[in-house]
Design an enzyme around this catalytic site. Structure first.
Site, mmCIF file in Angstrom:
data_model
loop_
_atom_site.group_PDB
_atom_site.id
_atom_site.type_symbol
_atom_site.label_atom_id
_atom_site.label_comp_id
_atom_site.label_asym_id
_atom_site.label_seq_id
_atom_site.Cartn_x
_atom_site.Cartn_y
_atom_site.Cartn_z
ATOM 1 N N GLU A 236 -12.994 -0.140 15.751
ATOM 2 C CA GLU A 236 -12.005 0.446 16.740
ATOM 3 C C GLU A 236 -12.150 2.015 16.784
ATOM 4 O OE1 GLU A 236 -10.020 -1.044 19.152
ATOM 5 O OE2 GLU A 236 -8.793 0.763 19.168
ATOM 6 N N LEU B 47 0.974 -1.168 0.201
ATOM 7 C CA LEU B 47 0.096 -0.042 -0.043
ATOM 8 C C LEU B 47 0.909 1.130 -0.014
ATOM 9 C CD1 LEU B 47 -2.968 -0.428 2.342
ATOM 10 C CD2 LEU B 47 -2.727 -0.907 -0.026
ATOM 11 N N SER C 295 -13.088 -0.147 10.642
ATOM 12 C CA SER C 295 -13.388 -1.053 11.764
ATOM 13 C C SER C 295 -13.970 -0.526 13.073
ATOM 14 C CB SER C 295 -11.805 -1.180 12.275
ATOM 15 O OG SER C 295 -11.621 -1.610 13.613
ATOM 16 N N LEU D 162 -8.219 -4.748 1.918
ATOM 17 C CA LEU D 162 -8.003 -5.407 3.304
ATOM 18 C C LEU D 162 -6.657 -5.210 3.922
ATOM 19 C CD1 LEU D 162 -9.848 -8.829 2.477
ATOM 20 C CD2 LEU D 162 -10.978 -6.469 2.961
ATOM 21 N N TYR E 143 -3.808 2.700 15.897
ATOM 22 C CA TYR E 143 -4.722 2.119 14.745
ATOM 23 C C TYR E 143 -5.839 2.620 14.579
ATOM 24 C CZ TYR E 143 -7.207 -1.713 12.693
ATOM 25 O OH TYR E 143 -8.182 -2.634 12.009
ATOM 26 N N SER F 99 -2.747 -4.509 11.296
ATOM 27 C CA SER F 99 -4.029 -4.722 11.999
ATOM 28 C C SER F 99 -4.099 -5.042 13.347
ATOM 29 C CB SER F 99 -4.731 -5.972 11.283
ATOM 30 O OG SER F 99 -4.322 -7.146 11.500
HETATM 31 P P1 NAP Z 1 -4.324 -9.631 9.136
HETATM 32 O O1 NAP Z 1 -4.726 -11.163 9.169
HETATM 33 O O2 NAP Z 1 -3.530 -9.035 9.765
HETATM 34 O O3 NAP Z 1 -4.141 -9.368 7.287
HETATM 35 C C1 NAP Z 1 -3.654 -8.060 6.892
HETATM 36 C C2 NAP Z 1 -2.855 -8.201 5.625
HETATM 37 O O4 NAP Z 1 -2.464 -6.901 5.165
HETATM 38 C C3 NAP Z 1 -1.775 -9.253 5.381
HETATM 39 O O5 NAP Z 1 -1.855 -9.772 4.305
HETATM 40 C C4 NAP Z 1 -0.567 -8.348 5.579
HETATM 41 O O6 NAP Z 1 0.642 -8.661 5.021
HETATM 42 C C5 NAP Z 1 -1.073 -7.100 4.737
HETATM 43 N N1 NAP Z 1 -0.130 -5.700 4.791
HETATM 44 C C6 NAP Z 1 0.196 -5.296 6.103
HETATM 45 N N2 NAP Z 1 0.686 -3.989 5.626
HETATM 46 C C7 NAP Z 1 0.700 -4.030 4.285
HETATM 47 C C8 NAP Z 1 1.354 -2.792 3.518
HETATM 48 N N3 NAP Z 1 1.877 -1.913 3.827
HETATM 49 N N4 NAP Z 1 0.971 -3.230 2.044
HETATM 50 C C9 NAP Z 1 0.067 -4.285 1.606
HETATM 51 N N5 NAP Z 1 -0.458 -5.304 2.399
HETATM 52 C C10 NAP Z 1 0.056 -5.020 3.923
HETATM 53 O O7 NAP Z 1 -5.945 -8.925 9.088
HETATM 54 P P2 NAP Z 1 -7.482 -9.151 8.878
HETATM 55 O O8 NAP Z 1 -8.064 -9.765 10.574
HETATM 56 O O9 NAP Z 1 -7.591 -10.209 7.574
HETATM 57 O O10 NAP Z 1 -8.375 -8.036 8.617
HETATM 58 C C11 NAP Z 1 -8.496 -7.567 7.370
HETATM 59 C C12 NAP Z 1 -8.695 -5.934 7.416
HETATM 60 O O11 NAP Z 1 -9.769 -5.655 7.911
HETATM 61 C C13 NAP Z 1 -7.431 -5.157 7.777
HETATM 62 O O12 NAP Z 1 -7.785 -3.870 7.283
HETATM 63 C C14 NAP Z 1 -8.325 -4.895 9.495
HETATM 64 O O13 NAP Z 1 -7.563 -3.634 9.772
HETATM 65 C C15 NAP Z 1 -9.518 -4.787 9.180
HETATM 66 N N6 NAP Z 1 -10.628 -5.203 10.271
HETATM 67 C C16 NAP Z 1 -10.086 -6.249 10.739
HETATM 68 C C17 NAP Z 1 -11.114 -6.714 11.879
HETATM 69 C C18 NAP Z 1 -10.982 -8.036 12.627
HETATM 70 O O14 NAP Z 1 -11.323 -8.320 13.750
HETATM 71 N N7 NAP Z 1 -10.172 -9.048 11.876
HETATM 72 C C19 NAP Z 1 -12.080 -5.864 12.425
HETATM 73 C C20 NAP Z 1 -12.279 -4.793 11.438
HETATM 74 C C21 NAP Z 1 -11.435 -4.339 10.446
HETATM 75 P P3 NAP Z 1 1.876 -9.626 5.789
HETATM 76 O O15 NAP Z 1 1.373 -10.670 6.253
HETATM 77 O O16 NAP Z 1 3.046 -9.484 5.009
HETATM 78 O O17 NAP Z 1 1.931 -8.578 7.046
HETATM 79 N N1 GDD Z 2 -3.916 -9.232 21.671
HETATM 80 C C1 GDD Z 2 -4.256 -9.328 22.884
HETATM 81 N N2 GDD Z 2 -3.327 -10.302 23.587
HETATM 82 N N3 GDD Z 2 -5.250 -8.657 23.694
HETATM 83 C C2 GDD Z 2 -5.629 -8.801 24.919
HETATM 84 C C3 GDD Z 2 -4.675 -9.674 25.599
HETATM 85 C C4 GDD Z 2 -3.342 -10.462 25.191
HETATM 86 O O1 GDD Z 2 -2.636 -10.967 25.699
HETATM 87 N N4 GDD Z 2 -4.980 -9.652 27.006
HETATM 88 C C5 GDD Z 2 -6.304 -9.050 26.800
HETATM 89 N N5 GDD Z 2 -6.338 -8.452 25.773
HETATM 90 C C6 GDD Z 2 -7.505 -7.644 25.445
HETATM 91 C C7 GDD Z 2 -7.071 -6.277 24.667
HETATM 92 O O2 GDD Z 2 -6.691 -5.438 25.582
HETATM 93 C C8 GDD Z 2 -8.493 -6.152 23.998
HETATM 94 O O3 GDD Z 2 -9.263 -5.339 25.009
HETATM 95 C C9 GDD Z 2 -9.120 -7.194 23.736
HETATM 96 O O4 GDD Z 2 -8.420 -8.306 24.404
HETATM 97 C C10 GDD Z 2 -9.074 -7.709 22.290
HETATM 98 O O5 GDD Z 2 -7.846 -7.596 21.645
HETATM 99 P P1 GDD Z 2 -7.278 -8.183 20.293
HETATM 100 O O6 GDD Z 2 -7.635 -9.622 20.101
HETATM 101 O O7 GDD Z 2 -5.953 -7.659 20.298
HETATM 102 O O8 GDD Z 2 -8.359 -7.163 19.484
HETATM 103 P P2 GDD Z 2 -8.604 -5.567 19.327
HETATM 104 O O9 GDD Z 2 -10.096 -5.484 19.683
HETATM 105 O O10 GDD Z 2 -7.728 -4.915 19.833
HETATM 106 O O11 GDD Z 2 -8.606 -5.379 17.716
HETATM 107 C C11 GDD Z 2 -9.129 -6.100 16.632
HETATM 108 O O12 GDD Z 2 -10.450 -6.016 16.471
HETATM 109 C C12 GDD Z 2 -10.563 -4.398 15.668
HETATM 110 C C13 GDD Z 2 -11.899 -4.422 15.433
HETATM 111 O O13 GDD Z 2 -12.544 -3.734 16.782
HETATM 112 C C14 GDD Z 2 -8.418 -6.282 15.471
HETATM 113 O O14 GDD Z 2 -8.289 -7.311 14.581
HETATM 114 C C15 GDD Z 2 -8.247 -4.889 14.766
HETATM 115 O O15 GDD Z 2 -7.728 -5.026 13.346
HETATM 116 C C16 GDD Z 2 -9.934 -4.768 14.255
HETATM 117 O O16 GDD Z 2 -10.061 -3.468 13.625
#
Ligand code: NAP
Ligand code: GDD
Length: 326
Positions: free
Chosen positions: A129, A61, A127, A82, A153, A86
């Site tokens: 977030e 990106l 997101s 995507l 983020y 993240s």
């Molecule tokens: P993920 O497993 O961390 O995948 C992110 C992808 O982005 C990976 O393929 C990563 O490649 C790539 N990437 C990172 N930096 C990049 C860059 N500079 N240029 C091009 N590619 C890059 O995340 P996900 O859970 O699939 O989430 C997909 C999207 O949804 C993200 O934008 C995330 O912020 C958003 N989102 C996720 C959640 C959730 O709960 N999962 C919720 C809301 C929004 P590498 O493997 O090489 O790092």
């Molecule tokens: N990662 C992590 N590791 N989180 C922890 C831990 C730990 O050991 N212990 C407690 N937590 C708590 C975090 O402080 C947070 O409140 C919650 O668990 C969820 O953390 P994550 O699973 O890291 O997810 P997130 O909510 O911070 O972010 C994810 O959700 C977002 C959407 O609301 C990510 O997928 C983001 O990319 C996404 O946008």
């Protein structure tokens, strides 16, 4: 009918890999970007089931010229952005990279799209977030809830969300934001809390580990399944009119409740194994998320298939099976 072409940034991430499988299943020609990695084998792990059926390209990106060249060659009908740094906790460690990728990176791909294939439809991975500390009086967050982010983020995603809306209005482009609440799966990175708990609990069960260290166990999240959420992404781009939609289960659980469920599934009491390590606490925490997804349910007919319990059990069972195979 002409075969549809999709372009997915971050195709080898959790959502990218499920979305690619879903679109291949629907008959799409699927292209996607992966970043250069010194161990190329690592990039195929989540794509192992379909790598022969999709087209991967090196892309970042941060490299707008490269993106524009790809979009010009591929001429996709649908673009799913995507790619992102993240991980919320890690965004405090690498804020500049996070903002470059998640904010400026969105601008880069929007510009590439506007120049190379403006007739395509564009999806942005926004997101929950972004809501940060905002909660409505009925304890939900929805499309109209003010954004009050609490992490680099979250701040970077607010920029991405706004620039997508700006390009929609300013240039008449079909740009859509999916405001997705947390979603998980066996393909979730093992440093996110759900998969960390499932993995370590399975190791404890098998005698490979004796404790699980976590940060804040009293935050609440609305956790759905990635497979359900990639269906929502596709549905949003089938709508004639672009917009912003919340995707969520409409339920919330604390990290503590989630631990209890996973350890119970394995016949253990989490209280005997879980300790707090301040290293996993965040400089600023988002304490509570519960999404109101009424809009996508009524306008587009989306609803999740997985329950929270089914998803957590599937994830835990996957780790048990993988350790038992070794
Ligand atoms: P993920 O497993 O961390 O995948 C992110 C992808 O982005 C990976 O393929 C990563 O490649 C790539 N990437 C990172 N930096 C990049 C860059 N500079 N240029 C091009 N590619 C890059 O995340 P996900 O859970 O699939 O989430 C997909 C999207 O949804 C993200 O934008 C995330 O912020 C958003 N989102 C996720 C959640 C959730 O709960 N999962 C919720 C809301 C929004 P590498 O493997 O090489 O790092
Ligand atoms: N990662 C992590 N590791 N989180 C922890 C831990 C730990 O050991 N212990 C407690 N937590 C708590 C975090 O402080 C947070 O409140 C919650 O668990 C969820 O953390 P994550 O699973 O890291 O997810 P997130 O909510 O911070 O972010 C994810 O959700 C977002 C959407 O609301 C990510 O997928 C983001 O990319 C996404 O946008």
């Amino acid at each position: 009918m002409k075969q549809k072409i999709a372009f997915i940034t971050g195709i080898n991430g959790q959502d990218g890999s499920y979305l690619a499988e879903y679109l291949v299943g629907l008959g799409y020609e699927v292209h996607g970007t992966v970043r250069r990695n010194s161990t190329p084998e690592n990039q195929d792990i989540r794509l192992s089931e379909i790598h022969l059926k999709i087209h991967t390209h090196y892309g970042d990106l941060l490299d707008q010229g490269g993106l524009e060249k790809l979009l010009d060659q591929i001429q996709p009908d649908e673009i799913y952005n995507l790619a992102a740094q993240s991980h919320v906790r890690i965004s405090f460690d690498i804020p500049q990279f996070t903002v470059q990728t998640n904010a400026i990176g969105v601008l880069n791909i929007l510009e590439a799209y506007r120049r190379a294939c403006p007739d395509a439809k564009f999806y942005q991975a926004s997101s929950s977030e972004m809501f940060g500390l905002s909660v409505e009086e009925d304890n939900f967050q929805r499309e109209t809830t003010p954004m009050n982010p609490v992490s680099p983020y979250g701040c970077s995603k607010v920029f991405g969300y706004n620039i997508v809306r700006n390009y929609r209005r300013a240039y008449g482009l079909h740009t859509t934001n999916g405001i997705l609440f947390n979603h998980e799966s066996p393909r979730r990175g093992s440093n996110f809390v759900t998969n960390k708990v499932c993995k370590t609990a399975a190791q404890i069960k098998l005698g490979l580990q004796d404790k699980l260290e976590l940060g804040n166990m009293d935050s609440y999240r609305d956790w759905g399944h990635s497979k359900d959420y990639v269906r929502a992404m596709h549905l949003m781009l089938q709508h004639d009119v672009p917009g912003d939609w919340v995707v969520s289960t409409m339920e919330t659980h604390s990290v503590r409740e989630m631990c209890k469920l996973v350890f119970n599934y394995l016949g253990m009491d989490y209280k005997n194994y879980v300790t707090q390590n301040p290293k996993y606490l965040r400089p600023e925490e988002l304490p509570y998320l519960k999404g109101d997804s009424t809009k996508i349910r009524t306008e587009l007919g989306w609803k999740p298939k997985y329950t929270f319990k089914e998803m957590m059990e599937e994830m835990t069972q996957c780790w048990l099976d993988s350790f038992n195979k070794k």
